[in-house]
Design a protein around this motif. Sequence first.
Motif, PDB file in Angstrom:
ATOM      1  N   GLY A   1      -4.544  14.837  -6.993  1.00  0.00           N
ATOM      2  CA  GLY A   1      -4.873  15.413  -5.697  1.00  0.00           C
ATOM      3  C   GLY A   1      -5.838  14.547  -4.904  1.00  0.00           C
ATOM      4  O   GLY A   1      -5.690  14.381  -3.684  1.00  0.00           O
ATOM      5  N   VAL A   2      -6.819  13.981  -5.591  1.00  0.00           N
ATOM      6  CA  VAL A   2      -7.746  13.054  -4.928  1.00  0.00           C
ATOM      7  C   VAL A   2      -6.990  11.834  -4.403  1.00  0.00           C
ATOM      8  O   VAL A   2      -7.251  11.337  -3.301  1.00  0.00           O
ATOM      9  CB  VAL A   2      -8.874  12.640  -5.898  1.00  0.00           C
ATOM     10  N   MET A   3      -6.037  11.343  -5.194  1.00  0.00           N
ATOM     11  CA  MET A   3      -5.226  10.197  -4.760  1.00  0.00           C
ATOM     12  C   MET A   3      -4.424  10.541  -3.502  1.00  0.00           C
ATOM     13  O   MET A   3      -4.214   9.688  -2.635  1.00  0.00           O
ATOM     14  CB  MET A   3      -4.290   9.765  -5.878  1.00  0.00           C
ATOM     15  N   CYS A   4      -3.991  11.796  -3.393  1.00  0.00           N
ATOM     16  CA  CYS A   4      -3.271  12.222  -2.189  1.00  0.00           C
ATOM     17  C   CYS A   4      -4.163  12.159  -0.946  1.00  0.00           C
ATOM     18  O   CYS A   4      -3.723  11.750   0.135  1.00  0.00           O
ATOM     19  CB  CYS A   4      -2.735  13.637  -2.359  1.00  0.00           C
ATOM     20  N   VAL A   5      -5.415  12.555  -1.088  1.00  0.00           N
ATOM     21  CA  VAL A   5      -6.341  12.506   0.048  1.00  0.00           C
ATOM     22  C   VAL A   5      -6.555  11.067   0.494  1.00  0.00           C
ATOM     23  O   VAL A   5      -6.498  10.755   1.698  1.00  0.00           O
ATOM     24  CB  VAL A   5      -7.682  13.169  -0.328  1.00  0.00           C
ATOM     25  N   LEU A   6      -6.785  10.169  -0.458  1.00  0.00           N
ATOM     26  CA  LEU A   6      -6.965   8.753  -0.119  1.00  0.00           C
ATOM     27  C   LEU A   6      -5.698   8.173   0.508  1.00  0.00           C
ATOM     28  O   LEU A   6      -5.763   7.373   1.443  1.00  0.00           O
ATOM     29  CB  LEU A   6      -7.350   7.961  -1.363  1.00  0.00           C
ATOM     30  N   SER A   7      -4.552   8.580   0.002  1.00  0.00           N
ATOM     31  CA  SER A   7      -3.280   8.099   0.545  1.00  0.00           C
ATOM     32  C   SER A   7      -3.060   8.595   1.968  1.00  0.00           C
ATOM     33  O   SER A   7      -2.521   7.872   2.814  1.00  0.00           O
ATOM     34  CB  SER A   7      -2.136   8.565  -0.354  1.00  0.00           C
ATOM     35  N   LEU A   8      -3.472   9.822   2.243  1.00  0.00           N
ATOM     36  CA  LEU A   8      -3.352  10.364   3.597  1.00  0.00           C
ATOM     37  C   LEU A   8      -4.161   9.527   4.585  1.00  0.00           C
ATOM     38  O   LEU A   8      -3.688   9.193   5.681  1.00  0.00           O
ATOM     39  CB  LEU A   8      -3.829  11.813   3.605  1.00  0.00           C
ATOM     40  N   LEU A   9      -5.366   9.147   4.196  1.00  0.00           N
ATOM     41  CA  LEU A   9      -6.201   8.316   5.063  1.00  0.00           C
ATOM     42  C   LEU A   9      -5.568   6.949   5.287  1.00  0.00           C
ATOM     43  O   LEU A   9      -5.574   6.407   6.398  1.00  0.00           O
ATOM     44  CB  LEU A   9      -7.599   8.171   4.450  1.00  0.00           C
ATOM     45  N   PHE A  10      -4.986   6.382   4.233  1.00  0.00           N
ATOM     46  CA  PHE A  10      -4.335   5.075   4.350  1.00  0.00           C
ATOM     47  C   PHE A  10      -3.140   5.145   5.301  1.00  0.00           C
ATOM     48  O   PHE A  10      -2.993   4.298   6.195  1.00  0.00           O
ATOM     49  CB  PHE A  10      -3.882   4.593   2.967  1.00  0.00           C
ATOM     50  N   CYS A  11      -2.284   6.139   5.139  1.00  0.00           N
ATOM     51  CA  CYS A  11      -1.086   6.241   5.969  1.00  0.00           C
ATOM     52  C   CYS A  11      -1.435   6.515   7.430  1.00  0.00           C
ATOM     53  O   CYS A  11      -0.785   6.003   8.343  1.00  0.00           O
ATOM     54  CB  CYS A  11      -0.159   7.323   5.432  1.00  0.00           C
TER      55      CYS A  11
ATOM     56  N   GLY B   1       0.818  -1.215   0.000  1.00  0.00           N
ATOM     57  CA  GLY B   1       0.000   0.000   0.000  1.00  0.00           C
ATOM     58  C   GLY B   1       0.849   1.261   0.000  1.00  0.00           C
ATOM     59  O   GLY B   1       0.556   2.214  -0.723  1.00  0.00           O
ATOM     60  N   LEU B   2       1.931   1.272   0.789  1.00  0.00           N
ATOM     61  CA  LEU B   2       2.831   2.424   0.801  1.00  0.00           C
ATOM     62  C   LEU B   2       3.502   2.619  -0.553  1.00  0.00           C
ATOM     63  O   LEU B   2       3.701   3.754  -1.006  1.00  0.00           O
ATOM     64  CB  LEU B   2       3.892   2.246   1.890  1.00  0.00           C
ATOM     65  N   ALA B   3       3.858   1.508  -1.200  1.00  0.00           N
ATOM     66  CA  ALA B   3       4.463   1.595  -2.529  1.00  0.00           C
ATOM     67  C   ALA B   3       3.492   2.211  -3.539  1.00  0.00           C
ATOM     68  O   ALA B   3       3.880   3.040  -4.367  1.00  0.00           O
ATOM     69  CB  ALA B   3       4.900   0.206  -2.991  1.00  0.00           C
ATOM     70  N   VAL B   4       2.229   1.824  -3.459  1.00  0.00           N
ATOM     71  CA  VAL B   4       1.217   2.392  -4.351  1.00  0.00           C
ATOM     72  C   VAL B   4       1.026   3.880  -4.059  1.00  0.00           C
ATOM     73  O   VAL B   4       0.941   4.703  -4.977  1.00  0.00           O
ATOM     74  CB  VAL B   4      -0.117   1.632  -4.202  1.00  0.00           C
ATOM     75  N   VAL B   5       0.987   4.231  -2.780  1.00  0.00           N
ATOM     76  CA  VAL B   5       0.822   5.627  -2.388  1.00  0.00           C
ATOM     77  C   VAL B   5       1.917   6.494  -3.000  1.00  0.00           C
ATOM     78  O   VAL B   5       1.665   7.595  -3.520  1.00  0.00           O
ATOM     79  CB  VAL B   5       0.831   5.749  -0.851  1.00  0.00           C
TER      80      VAL B   5
END
Length: 467
Positions: A433-443, A270-274
């Motif tokens: 930018g949307v991907m960044c928001v989803l990534s923030l929630l994941f991290c 998941g971190l790699a995808v982020v």
Amino acid sequence: MDAPTRPTAPAGPRESAAARAAKRFIVGIAAIAALGGALFGYDTGVVSGALPFMEVHFGLSSLGEGLITSALLIGAAFGSLAGGRMADSLGRRDSLLWAGAVFIGGALAVALAPTVPFMAVARFVLGLAVGSASVITPLYLSEIAPPHIRGRLVSFNSLMIVSGQLLAYLINAVLAQWEAWRWMLGMAALPAVALFAGLFFLPDTPRWYISRGRPDDAARVLRRTLPAGEVAAELARIDRARNLEADARRSAWQELRTPWVRRLLLVGIGLAVVQQITGVNAVIYFAPKILASTGLGTSAAITATIAVGAVSVVATAIGMSLIDRVGRRPLLLTGLAGMTVSLALLGASFQLPRSTAVSVLVLALMVLYMGFMQGTLNTGVWLLLAEMFPLKVRGLAMGAAVFVMWLVNFAVALAFPLLLDAIGAGLTFWFFGVMCVLSLLFCKRYAPETKGLALEDLEQELRRAEP
């Protein structure tokens, strides 16, 4: 215990000399091994300047641009898988030697490519070296570094990656005036030769020596990186982890069936995808194309890209200085928040009419985005992937995570030129930018904190943290 036999010895100066020798040894290791990171950065960054001239020379379409760019990345995906297995079987150092040899041959083949198919195959082969180095270099540095500087030393590889990209941008800007794109590509052979030659002077890591039943070699390396009084304890810690694994009598693949290990692997993937889905390599590979879309000429756009590389280097250096003090998670979360804002503004800037002022604004926002990304997310993800997996599956698990990273990188590089043509730069950057928001929630939910722990102690902490 030998300490009581030397009560009156001038221990301070002797320890100071030993500490200086250890520092020189570690710096030398980092400088040579991280050339793999510099080659990673150069070979991924140089295409941004060569691509406009290759487009004319070969008559490339947007799909062709994506294929030429992404051929290296699909090779890197498979190279990362091979790199993880090679690191576990051949050793960290010897695996880097193989990567160095492929770097040399691949760079020369790419520079001399007569046709598009030859170029694609050559870049695929070069990608095998890029991918394997992207796994092996941080793995090597994380295992040879003392715990108190491990974050900075592994992050030095990230600094070398962005330094390699900056070097590529500088060479691109110089050679662009002669349209010498083949020289741009071929220059990668020089640091590859330095990497290959330098590795003959390096040892392998203590953890790999222990895993191969070579404790004397492990102790020899540890005596050059740690105070003498800590060597025995570190050997015992590493050996204890190895014995626990030997008692289990399970292969690395079987180990991945353990719930807590499997969960760590999924978090690592998941971190790699982020790291990739948030758009960094769209900027690295296509910065001149993005700037040209605002009205800049080709040479001016290539030259302006130097700012992106320079800020990436400075931001990575800042991230290195903070990561062992602030921790991994705070940097990830702060960086993703800043990236989100930067991409929102960048997307909005493409709604403005073309002008020199808009070109400057786009460049400034790209630089702001890259500053957040390289100083936080890029540094933190590479470090976490090198730290978070247990020893027995470290090479395999990191190879799997980086394999996914390169696959997503490949998809972004292939799709980005097509997205620019289909929906425009504004909507494309808003998507990131949307991907960044989803990534923030994941991290925020899943990223572990590994600050300050020895790798073997970290393994026990992560094991206990699993419900």
